[in-house]
Design a protein around this motif. Structure first.
Motif, PDB file in Angstrom:
ATOM      1  N   PHE A  67     -15.635   5.903 -52.342  1.00 23.79           N
ATOM      2  CA  PHE A  67     -15.825   5.273 -51.050  1.00 23.79           C
ATOM      3  C   PHE A  67     -14.895   4.521 -50.108  1.00 23.79           C
ATOM      4  CE2 PHE A  67     -18.244   1.518 -48.615  1.00 23.79           C
ATOM      5  CZ  PHE A  67     -19.086   2.648 -47.652  1.00 23.79           C
ATOM      6  N   GLN A  70     -12.948   7.417 -48.494  1.00 23.77           N
ATOM      7  CA  GLN A  70     -13.718   7.976 -47.071  1.00 23.77           C
ATOM      8  C   GLN A  70     -13.912   6.832 -46.014  1.00 23.77           C
ATOM      9  OE1 GLN A  70     -17.892   7.862 -48.583  1.00 23.77           O
ATOM     10  NE2 GLN A  70     -17.632   9.839 -49.896  1.00 23.77           N
ATOM     11  N   LEU A  71     -13.481   5.563 -46.199  1.00 18.66           N
ATOM     12  CA  LEU A  71     -13.424   4.556 -45.308  1.00 18.66           C
ATOM     13  C   LEU A  71     -12.145   4.787 -44.775  1.00 18.66           C
ATOM     14  CD1 LEU A  71     -15.247   1.499 -46.479  1.00 18.66           C
ATOM     15  CD2 LEU A  71     -16.045   2.839 -44.760  1.00 18.66           C
ATOM     16  N   LEU A  74     -11.754   7.284 -42.399  1.00 16.48           N
ATOM     17  CA  LEU A  74     -12.736   6.961 -40.993  1.00 16.48           C
ATOM     18  C   LEU A  74     -12.053   6.227 -40.145  1.00 16.48           C
ATOM     19  CD1 LEU A  74     -15.563   6.976 -39.460  1.00 16.48           C
ATOM     20  CD2 LEU A  74     -15.946   4.943 -40.546  1.00 16.48           C
ATOM     21  N   GLU A 156     -20.121   1.977 -37.645  1.00 12.59           N
ATOM     22  CA  GLU A 156     -20.105   3.206 -38.638  1.00 12.59           C
ATOM     23  C   GLU A 156     -19.612   2.633 -39.756  1.00 12.59           C
ATOM     24  OE1 GLU A 156     -20.291   6.991 -40.159  1.00 12.59           O
ATOM     25  OE2 GLU A 156     -21.063   6.212 -38.083  1.00 12.59           O
ATOM     26  N   VAL A 157     -18.719   1.944 -40.055  1.00 11.41           N
ATOM     27  CA  VAL A 157     -18.241   1.339 -41.325  1.00 11.41           C
ATOM     28  C   VAL A 157     -19.773   0.745 -41.843  1.00 11.41           C
ATOM     29  CG1 VAL A 157     -17.024  -0.340 -42.596  1.00 11.41           C
ATOM     30  CG2 VAL A 157     -15.979   0.988 -40.663  1.00 11.41           C
ATOM     31  N   ASP A 159     -22.567   0.979 -41.306  1.00 11.76           N
ATOM     32  CA  ASP A 159     -23.856   1.864 -41.752  1.00 11.76           C
ATOM     33  C   ASP A 159     -23.575   2.600 -43.023  1.00 11.76           C
ATOM     34  OD1 ASP A 159     -25.378   1.479 -39.281  1.00 11.76           O
ATOM     35  OD2 ASP A 159     -24.534   3.132 -38.237  1.00 11.76           O
ATOM     36  N   ARG A 160     -22.261   3.122 -43.179  1.00 10.32           N
ATOM     37  CA  ARG A 160     -21.895   3.600 -44.405  1.00 10.32           C
ATOM     38  C   ARG A 160     -22.004   2.631 -45.559  1.00 10.32           C
ATOM     39  NH1 ARG A 160     -16.958   8.156 -43.636  1.00 10.32           N
ATOM     40  NH2 ARG A 160     -17.983   9.065 -41.869  1.00 10.32           N
ATOM     41  N   LYS A 163     -25.620   2.543 -46.759  1.00 13.55           N
ATOM     42  CA  LYS A 163     -26.025   3.834 -47.318  1.00 13.55           C
ATOM     43  C   LYS A 163     -25.360   3.415 -48.964  1.00 13.55           C
ATOM     44  CE  LYS A 163     -25.948   8.858 -47.151  1.00 13.55           C
ATOM     45  NZ  LYS A 163     -25.177   9.188 -48.365  1.00 13.55           N
ATOM     46  N   PHE A 164     -24.163   3.319 -49.059  1.00 15.57           N
ATOM     47  CA  PHE A 164     -23.382   3.041 -50.307  1.00 15.57           C
ATOM     48  C   PHE A 164     -24.131   2.274 -51.244  1.00 15.57           C
ATOM     49  CE2 PHE A 164     -20.301   1.151 -53.005  1.00 15.57           C
ATOM     50  CZ  PHE A 164     -19.844   2.087 -53.704  1.00 15.57           C
TER      51      PHE A 164
END
Length: 233
Positions: A67, A70-71, A74, A156-157, A159-160, A163-164
């Protein structure tokens, strides 16, 4: 034979206050805290808490590392720093609170995300942890503005992050799986940070290393900790 109220297969041998009946030792060991909302006075809870947190922390570590990668893709180091702030604040707030729930972390992330929206209209009072997270975010933004993710990327960070956390937490009612994993991970992988937070409660200049691979051309973020010259007691 009284069957386990959780798996309905093995023999129930332990009294489970959360289920209101007997549970087998296997389900008690595997599911306490992670999938069963154990009350703080359960006699089996304290004996297995450290082991359970460590085991969940080991499960979280590779997912967390992915994760973080991914960040970084991003929004670079600043996107990583935003979620890291959430982790540090959550650890500091919940480390000694056995009744903490993942839903509180999710609600805090969602509230912070709404507050960063240009269309945000203040509504009902925030839940306690959500208010706490928002205050810590505002303090961090004032003290270290150079490390803050750009406003357009922050939603966006977050939101992710929702979800995580939600996916790791699972669907169990009143799940504590993410929080227990985070606590176990920090205490096992970064005991010096866990000890500092337990003693001082100072979360403003502590970063839990993310162990991610920076994107091409990116720099490895500076890791703040008890021995860092930037740290102030």
């Amino acid at each position: 034979m009284s069957k386990c109220l959780y798996c309905h297969q093995r023999k129930g041998k332990r009294s489970c206050p959360a289920l209101g009946g007997l549970i087998c030792p296997h389900c008690c060991g595997e599911s306490r805290i992670a999938r069963i909302a154990c009350p703080s006075d359960c006699s089996y809870l304290h004996a297995g808490m450290d082991y359970q947190q460590k085991r969940l922390g080991e499960q979280l570590a590779p997912l967390r590392r992915e994760f973080y990668g991914q960040l970084a893709e991003l929004g670079g180091d600043k996107a990583v720093a935003l979620f890291n702030l959430v982790e540090v604040v959550a650890f500091g707030y919940f480390q000694d609170r056995r009744d903490g729930q993942d839903a509180e972390v999710v609600a805090g992330l969602q509230a912070l995300r709404r507050s960063l929206s240009p269309l945000h209209v203040p509504g009902a009072p925030l839940p306690v942890f959500a208010e706490h997270l928002k205050k810590e975010y505002e303090t961090f933004k004032k003290q270290q503005p150079q490390e803050m993710v750009e406003l357009q990327s922050a939603p966006e960070v977050l939101d992710r992050a929702v979800k995580f956390v939600s996916e790791f937490s699972g669907d169990a009612f009143q799940s504590q799986r993410f929080l227990q994993a985070l606590i176990g991970y920090v205490r096992t992988a970064h005991p010096e940070i866990a000890e500092h937070l337990a003693r001082h409660g100072d979360r403003k200049s502590i970063i839990i290393p993310g162990q991610f691979t920076p994107p091409p051309g990116g720099s490895t973020p500076h890791v703040h900790g008890p021995g860092c010259e930037h740290h102030h007691h």
